[in-house]
Motif scaffolding. Structure first.
Motif, PDB file in Angstrom:
ATOM      1  N   ARG A  81      44.221  44.681  39.555  1.00 39.58           N
ATOM      2  CA  ARG A  81      45.371  45.599  39.519  1.00 39.58           C
ATOM      3  C   ARG A  81      46.212  45.362  38.275  1.00 39.58           C
ATOM      4  N   LEU A  82      46.371  44.097  37.892  1.00 44.47           N
ATOM      5  CA  LEU A  82      47.126  43.777  36.683  1.00 44.47           C
ATOM      6  C   LEU A  82      46.436  44.356  35.452  1.00 44.47           C
ATOM      7  N   ILE A  83      45.132  44.178  35.362  1.00 40.47           N
ATOM      8  CA  ILE A  83      44.371  44.729  34.236  1.00 40.47           C
ATOM      9  C   ILE A  83      44.466  46.251  34.243  1.00 40.47           C
TER      10      ILE A  83
ATOM     11  N   ALA B  28      37.007  49.744  37.209  1.00 40.80           N
ATOM     12  CA  ALA B  28      38.163  49.649  36.307  1.00 40.80           C
ATOM     13  C   ALA B  28      38.265  48.280  35.646  1.00 40.80           C
ATOM     14  N   ALA B  29      37.661  47.261  36.244  1.00 40.21           N
ATOM     15  CA  ALA B  29      37.698  45.918  35.669  1.00 40.21           C
ATOM     16  C   ALA B  29      36.825  45.800  34.418  1.00 40.21           C
TER      17      ALA B  29
ATOM     18  N   ARG C  56      37.785  53.767  30.136  1.00 39.92           N
ATOM     19  CA  ARG C  56      38.992  54.429  29.637  1.00 39.92           C
ATOM     20  C   ARG C  56      39.568  55.418  30.635  1.00 39.92           C
ATOM     21  N   PHE C  57      38.724  55.956  31.516  1.00 39.69           N
ATOM     22  CA  PHE C  57      39.149  57.034  32.409  1.00 39.69           C
ATOM     23  C   PHE C  57      38.190  57.056  33.582  1.00 39.69           C
TER      24      PHE C  57
ATOM     25  N   LEU D 261      33.463  60.362  37.934  1.00 35.85           N
ATOM     26  CA  LEU D 261      33.195  60.507  36.512  1.00 35.85           C
ATOM     27  C   LEU D 261      33.935  59.368  35.826  1.00 35.85           C
ATOM     28  N   VAL D 262      33.203  58.573  35.043  1.00 36.53           N
ATOM     29  CA  VAL D 262      33.787  57.424  34.358  1.00 36.53           C
ATOM     30  C   VAL D 262      33.572  57.615  32.863  1.00 36.53           C
ATOM     31  N   GLU D 263      34.656  57.525  32.096  1.00 43.69           N
ATOM     32  CA  GLU D 263      34.562  57.608  30.641  1.00 43.69           C
ATOM     33  C   GLU D 263      34.727  56.204  30.070  1.00 43.69           C
TER      34      GLU D 263
END
Length: 153
Positions: free
Chosen positions: A7-9, A85-86, A91-92, A103-105
């Protein structure tokens, strides 16, 4: 790395210049505990720097990659997204209706890393399928433009 570190990252990805007190509020810890975690992530090499986001030419240093992610039975965004997300290249990330689920960018340094990112995502428990795609050309991107005013002049 635990859920609070993730969560911090994630909060740092949104705005790497946020004050520690704002980060603490975003992740639900005290300022002191948040600073200690941030210091640890920096000292152990998990965080090696902070991004500079450029507009226009030169905005991307690497290969723009998209991953289409499909979940297996019982997987949810709440369990999958923090793990994706880690990855520092992400980026997105957004949920989609139907299949695929996400969808992951990402920005990858080279083709070898593109493959490794796909494999890393696919190895996450609950992921059924990942397909990666290199972005060849951007025809329209209005994400960095200020919102147009709806008021008539």
């Amino acid at each position: 790395m635990d859920e609070i570190d993730r969560r911090l990252i994630g909060a740092l990805r949104v705005d790497p210049r946020r004050k520690v007190v704002e980060l603490a509020r975003a992740i639900g810890l005290s300022r002191t505990a948040t600073q200690a975690r941030l210091d640890r992530l920096l000292s152990d090499g998990t965080i090696v720097g902070f991004d500079v986001v450029l507009r226009g030419a030169g905005a991307e240093a690497g290969l723009p990659v998209y991953a289409l992610v499909e979940y297996g039975r019982g997987a949810t965004c709440e369990t999958i997204v923090p793990l994706i997300a880690a990855l520092p290249e992400v980026r997105f990330c957004c949920a989609l209706s139907g299949k695929p689920d996400l969808l992951v960018e990402m920005i990858a340094v080279d083709a070898v890393r593109v493959s490794a990112l796909g494999e890393a995502i696919e190895a996450i428990p609950g992921i059924e399928r990942v397909t990666t795609h290199l972005r060849l050309k951007t025809h329209v991107d209005r994400r960095l433009e200020p919102a147009a005013s709806s008021e008539a002049a």
